[in-house]
Motif scaffolding. Sequence first.
Motif, PDB file in Angstrom:
ATOM      1  N   THR A   1       0.833  -1.201   0.000  1.00 14.02           N
ATOM      2  CA  THR A   1       0.000   0.000   0.000  1.00 14.02           C
ATOM      3  C   THR A   1       0.866   1.248   0.000  1.00 14.02           C
ATOM      4  O   THR A   1       2.063   1.206   0.288  1.00 14.02           O
ATOM      5  CB  THR A   1      -0.930   0.025   1.225  1.00 14.02           C
ATOM      6  N   ASP A   2       0.261   2.353  -0.326  1.00 17.61           N
ATOM      7  CA  ASP A   2       0.951   3.638  -0.356  1.00 17.61           C
ATOM      8  C   ASP A   2       1.329   4.038   1.065  1.00 17.61           C
ATOM      9  O   ASP A   2       0.475   4.111   1.947  1.00 17.61           O
ATOM     10  CB  ASP A   2       0.018   4.682  -0.984  1.00 17.61           C
TER      11      ASP A   2
ATOM     12  N   SER B   1       2.517   6.896   2.014  1.00 20.33           N
ATOM     13  CA  SER B   1       2.573   8.351   2.127  1.00 20.33           C
ATOM     14  C   SER B   1       2.012   8.835   3.464  1.00 20.33           C
ATOM     15  O   SER B   1       0.920   8.438   3.883  1.00 20.33           O
ATOM     16  CB  SER B   1       1.759   8.997   0.999  1.00 20.33           C
TER      17      SER B   1
ATOM     18  N   LEU C   1      -1.705  10.467   3.773  1.00 12.76           N
ATOM     19  CA  LEU C   1      -2.977   9.755   3.842  1.00 12.76           C
ATOM     20  C   LEU C   1      -3.520   9.771   5.270  1.00 12.76           C
ATOM     21  O   LEU C   1      -2.753   9.771   6.233  1.00 12.76           O
ATOM     22  CB  LEU C   1      -2.800   8.309   3.379  1.00 12.76           C
TER      23      LEU C   1
ATOM     24  N   GLU D   1      -5.678   4.656   6.437  1.00 12.61           N
ATOM     25  CA  GLU D   1      -5.847   4.466   4.998  1.00 12.61           C
ATOM     26  C   GLU D   1      -4.700   3.671   4.384  1.00 12.61           C
ATOM     27  O   GLU D   1      -4.860   2.999   3.387  1.00 12.61           O
ATOM     28  CB  GLU D   1      -5.962   5.829   4.304  1.00 12.61           C
ATOM     29  N   ARG D   2      -3.527   3.760   5.004  1.00 12.46           N
ATOM     30  CA  ARG D   2      -2.369   3.066   4.446  1.00 12.46           C
ATOM     31  C   ARG D   2      -2.469   1.558   4.598  1.00 12.46           C
ATOM     32  O   ARG D   2      -1.691   0.821   4.025  1.00 12.46           O
ATOM     33  CB  ARG D   2      -1.089   3.574   5.107  1.00 12.46           C
TER      34      ARG D   2
ATOM     35  N   LYS E   1      -7.253   0.451  -0.806  1.00 10.22           N
ATOM     36  CA  LYS E   1      -7.733   1.642  -1.505  1.00 10.22           C
ATOM     37  C   LYS E   1      -6.584   2.412  -2.165  1.00 10.22           C
ATOM     38  O   LYS E   1      -6.768   3.091  -3.171  1.00 10.22           O
ATOM     39  CB  LYS E   1      -8.447   2.588  -0.531  1.00 10.22           C
ATOM     40  N   HIS E   2      -5.405   2.316  -1.559  1.00  9.47           N
ATOM     41  CA  HIS E   2      -4.273   3.096  -2.043  1.00  9.47           C
ATOM     42  C   HIS E   2      -3.071   2.177  -2.264  1.00  9.47           C
ATOM     43  O   HIS E   2      -2.177   2.085  -1.427  1.00  9.47           O
ATOM     44  CB  HIS E   2      -3.912   4.190  -1.027  1.00  9.47           C
TER      45      HIS E   2
ATOM     46  N   HIS F   1       0.494   0.684  -3.546  1.00  8.06           N
ATOM     47  CA  HIS F   1       1.793   1.331  -3.695  1.00  8.06           C
ATOM     48  C   HIS F   1       1.996   1.706  -5.158  1.00  8.06           C
ATOM     49  O   HIS F   1       1.635   0.950  -6.062  1.00  8.06           O
ATOM     50  CB  HIS F   1       2.907   0.393  -3.228  1.00  8.06           C
TER      51      HIS F   1
END
Length: 569
Positions: free
Chosen positions: A292-293, A295, A298, A302-303, A307-308, A310
């Motif tokens: 996952t992202d 970042s 977020l 959420e990480r 949904k997000h 990488h």
Amino acid sequence: MKIKTILLGAIAGAALAPVAQAERGSDGQVSIIYWQAPSILNPFLSGGTKESESSSLVIEPLARYDQDGNLVPWLVEEIPTVENGGVSEDLTSIAWKITPGLVWSDGTPFTSADVKFTADYCMHPEGGCAQLTKFEGVTSVETPDEQTVKVTFEKPTPFPYGPFVGAESPIIQAAQFADCLGARAPECTEQNFNPIGTGPFVVDEFKPNDVITMSANPNYRDPDKPAFAKVLFKGGGDATAAGRAVMETGEFDYAWNLQLAPDVIAQMQEGGKGTPVAGFGPLVERIMLNQTDASPDLPEGERSTAKHPHPFLKDPAVYKALSMAIDRPLLVEIGYGQAGKVTCNWVPAPAAVNSDTFTCDTQDIEGAKAMLEEAGYTDTNGDGIRETPDGEPMKLVYQTSTNAVRQDFQALIKEWWREIGVDSELRNINASVFFGGDPGSPDTFQKFYADVEMYANTFNGTDPQSYLGNGLCDKAPRPETQWQGENISRFCNEEFDALHAELTKTAGAEARAEIAKRLNDIMVENGGMIPLVHRGRLSAHANTLGGVILNVWDSELWNAADWYRKEGS
């Protein structure tokens, strides 16, 4: 010291041998040092080895694994099997018979109600249990009488030894933890720091990430054990200081996980105070790849969702190139010597489940470059760093715990990845924090607020079913589980989940091994992790400390009740 000679029946049928055994409390203090300091004495609230091992001196499972990987009874009369009637013919239930007369350290009876409560505690829908995979498929835990626990599974379960087996799945006292169910579990500081147990020692004082002092359990089931009246369990520092404290200065009696270069170990041993001990189990140093992202922009939580995804680590060209760029034989040489082996696998032991699908013992920088180039990852501005097809620079945050060997690995891998056009920002975090499991900390390995992270992990016993279950989609740490869970990469693969379900109902060692190897392959093929080194467990004990038997299949402190000070020391 008071000494008597007794005959000890060795576990799993080994020969009887005369052993010098001290009477309870006659040998003063034993001093143990774990340079990764425990942050809690409840392994259900931490996936860290340091927590399961330190707490194993106090709280115990119904059964555990001996030094040869054999399943042995601990708080029960025998291991239930189909042959002895403990496992149902249809393989849907297992009944454990608790050894009569067991009591908790506070003198109250140890009963089946405590075992059932432990299951309720870990399986609570509003809680976050780090060991939930041990209870996969359990539909009910019943108590026909005070000495019997019956576990029922939703389908035939050929390997029913997940719940209540090994240091990661001990029994906690129902009376003490009654108000700690669900979301309240991490709030019960007194219980989590000072558990009442059946083990050889009781907690006197627990200072998180620092020192634990313990005393001999006055109600321990063997009236002559433990030999030591006190335990000083020191946490923190580093592996070098821990090794010196045992082998050079003699300040401590036992040092765990000496993750040090082989020449350093040899030099320490010349100090003459202690002896290193090593053995290979399933311990693997690996790089986990965040699916996952990562970042920080977020929202919280959420990480940990799909949904997000990488921006580039889910691309096979990327994670295969990252793996190809690594010189594993060099990592083994500088980091572990004889205590390490190159591995391409998540589960390299026991040998029956070690897959031969992959080869990774030869570094291939040029091949990695070509793979990235062909997939559209090019350096468009000439700064040496490739960009994704969407124009995003290939930059990674690469984190691990603070340790000399790991920082050496980070520096080398950063250089190799830079050669293929991938940049890395290195971060190291105090091991007590990184592996601590504090749901409020942003720096735990479960939170994984980075692109890649490196650490080692292993499992109790020789059957990897529960361990492989850590790759299931629903085992990802997230806010609603208080960030507990061992699917650290947030890996999610339908084939993996379906095949693991098949493993849970498959009988026969060979068939189970084949499924286990395929599960290993799916994880590696699909970029859940990059395995690096199959590590031997390397610890050290004082020459004056007797009774130590290194166990790579369970807690290293599994037989601390049998430790004693050698006569004349």
